[in-house]
Design a protein around this motif. Structure first.
Motif, PDB file in Angstrom:
ATOM      1  N   THR A 180       0.831  -1.207   0.000  1.00  0.00           N
ATOM      2  CA  THR A 180       0.000   0.000   0.000  1.00  0.00           C
ATOM      3  C   THR A 180       0.863   1.253   0.000  1.00  0.00           C
ATOM      4  O   THR A 180       0.595   2.213  -0.737  1.00  0.00           O
ATOM      5  N   LEU A 181       1.908   1.243   0.820  1.00  0.00           N
ATOM      6  CA  LEU A 181       2.798   2.400   0.888  1.00  0.00           C
ATOM      7  C   LEU A 181       3.535   2.601  -0.430  1.00  0.00           C
ATOM      8  O   LEU A 181       3.801   3.741  -0.833  1.00  0.00           O
ATOM      9  N   ALA A 182       3.850   1.502  -1.109  1.00  0.00           N
ATOM     10  CA  ALA A 182       4.595   1.591  -2.367  1.00  0.00           C
ATOM     11  C   ALA A 182       3.811   2.306  -3.461  1.00  0.00           C
ATOM     12  O   ALA A 182       4.403   2.774  -4.443  1.00  0.00           O
ATOM     13  N   ILE A 183       2.495   2.417  -3.298  1.00  0.00           N
ATOM     14  CA  ILE A 183       1.678   3.114  -4.294  1.00  0.00           C
ATOM     15  C   ILE A 183       2.131   4.557  -4.459  1.00  0.00           C
ATOM     16  O   ILE A 183       2.057   5.132  -5.550  1.00  0.00           O
ATOM     17  N   ALA A 184       2.644   5.146  -3.378  1.00  0.00           N
ATOM     18  CA  ALA A 184       3.037   6.556  -3.412  1.00  0.00           C
ATOM     19  C   ALA A 184       4.390   6.784  -4.068  1.00  0.00           C
ATOM     20  O   ALA A 184       4.704   7.923  -4.436  1.00  0.00           O
ATOM     21  N   PHE A 185       5.188   5.745  -4.250  1.00  0.00           N
ATOM     22  CA  PHE A 185       6.562   5.954  -4.700  1.00  0.00           C
ATOM     23  C   PHE A 185       6.699   6.450  -6.135  1.00  0.00           C
ATOM     24  O   PHE A 185       7.600   7.247  -6.423  1.00  0.00           O
ATOM     25  N   PRO A 186       5.874   6.009  -7.097  1.00  0.00           N
ATOM     26  CA  PRO A 186       6.004   6.596  -8.445  1.00  0.00           C
ATOM     27  C   PRO A 186       5.808   8.110  -8.452  1.00  0.00           C
ATOM     28  O   PRO A 186       6.592   8.846  -9.064  1.00  0.00           O
TER      29      PRO A 186
END
Length: 385
Positions: free
Chosen positions: A162-168
């Motif tokens: 879920t947190l990785a969604i923000a990385f792009p």
């Protein structure tokens, strides 16, 4: 025939009760706080920027007029987002997120350069900052994901996904606007933290993050200079430490109750005082008392957002409010910390007070989402609405 009339009357009564419930639930307190902070911000903006505007444009009200125009757009956006049921945005979260990534990407190549940074897109006569849209898009998308997959937040793998969604979005925005990228990542971190019961993992993540930041200082380029100016601003008085020192002088000269509205002297000296350093002018003109009152207003604003989140009808609405609350809280904390030299200069504005048309317009629209959630709040029978 009689049954059809009774059925029609029952439906009409149900619609009337639903409208009445929404009218009673609507958080007028939140709306009044927002209006008060914005009005105060306009007064302080004119007090801070009149001299600089007169020198640059020949009109002391230039910055005020632009901010008023942005506020009007923001209230139109707030009205629009309040009238539409927030649950209708659920199907648009992914396209909105991808669209904001696209805009943040193209601004690198075709954006208007201001103060050496290409962060603005020109849409006819309107100048906008796409990264502000990115903040709203990450709030809506994470609220949607947490609402649809609540069980996945109970595992470390699901939390990281879920947190990785923000990385792009973080990576693209960080290319030329690290401060906004940090806010976007901070919003995501807070939302995932609230959704996950694994609190110890987040403590470890914060520790690792701090170590990585400290280790990367020697490789930070010009940002390393900002860190040096933060630690020893007096050694950089002719360059990166100048704004910080002048802001501290403004805070120190304000005393307990300040010099009086419009009586600041440092506003003639502090570079771009109407932007991220406006809190220092508030301290000078209104003193510690005025600064504390401003902070208390933000705390009250955050409390109302938390109240709506606690009484939201569903998790999607609740996490929208949590994301908005995180957005405002992070910006206030970063801005006050920078002005008081508690952290390196990051160029973060003070919400609804600092000069910045895109920020004000989008934040007001964002708060309209919270007001839309408030119309559908649910309470226990023994609890006051």
């Amino acid at each position: 025939m009689v049954r059809e009339q009774e059925y029609a009357a029952a439906r009409k009564e149900a619609r009337r009760r639903k409208k009445l419930k929404k009218l009673l639930n609507f958080d007028y307190t939140l709306l009044l706080i927002v209006i008060f902070i914005l009005a105060f911000g306009l007064v302080m903006l004119y007090s801070t920027s009149a001299y600089a505007a007169a020198l640059k444009t020949g009109n002391s009200a230039t910055y005020l007029k632009k901010q008023l125009f942005a506020a009007c757009l923001g209230f139109f956006g707030m009205f629009f987002s309040t009238k539409i049921d927030y649950r209708r945005w659920a199907t648009l979260t992914i396209p909105f997120y991808l669209g904001s990534i696209f805009l943040c990407f193209i601004v690198i190549f075709v954006g208007k350069t201001v103060n050496g940074q290409a962060r603005w897109l020109m849409l006819g006569p309107i100048q906008m900052q796409p990264s502000e849209l990115g903040k709203v898009s990450i709030i809506l998308l994470l609220a949607f994901v947490i609402d649809r997959f609540p069980k996945s937040q109970r595992t470390i793998q699901g939390t990281l996904k879920t947190l990785a969604i923000a990385f792009p979005l973080f990576g693209i925005v960080a290319y030329n606007n690290l401060s906004t990228a940090i806010i976007i990542l901070g919003i995501a971190f807070v939302m995932v933290f609230v959704a996950s019961p694994k609190y110890l993992y987040f403590v470890g993540a914060i520790g690792i993050g701090v170590l990585l930041i400290l280790a990367s200082i020697p490789l930070a380029g010009y940002r390393a200079g900002r860190i040096q100016a933060w630690l020893h601003p007096e050694d950089f008085i002719s360059s990166t430490g100048y704004q910080t020192l002048q802001g501290l002088y403004a805070i120190g000269s304000g005393g307990l109750f300040g010099k009086g509205l419009g009586e600041s002297m440092q506003k003639y000296i502090v570079p771009e005082a109407q932007n991220d350093m406006i809190f220092s002018i508030i301290c000078e003109e209104l003193g510690v008392f005025g600064a504390v009152c401003v902070i208390l207003l933000y705390i009250l604003l955050l409390y109302r957002l938390l109240y709506i989140a606690n009484h939201a009808k569903d998790m999607f609405g609740s996490y929208i409010c949590i994301g908005i609350m995180a957005h405002i809280a992070i910006q206030v904390i970063l801005n006050v910390a920078v002005v008081t030299n508690s952290m390196p200069n990051t160029g973060v504005t003070l919400p609804l007070i600092s000069y910045g048309g895109t920020s004000v317009a989008i934040l007001l629209t964002e708060l309209g989402l919270a007001l839309s959630v408030s119309k559908n709040m649910e309470f226990k029978e023994d609890e006051d609405v």
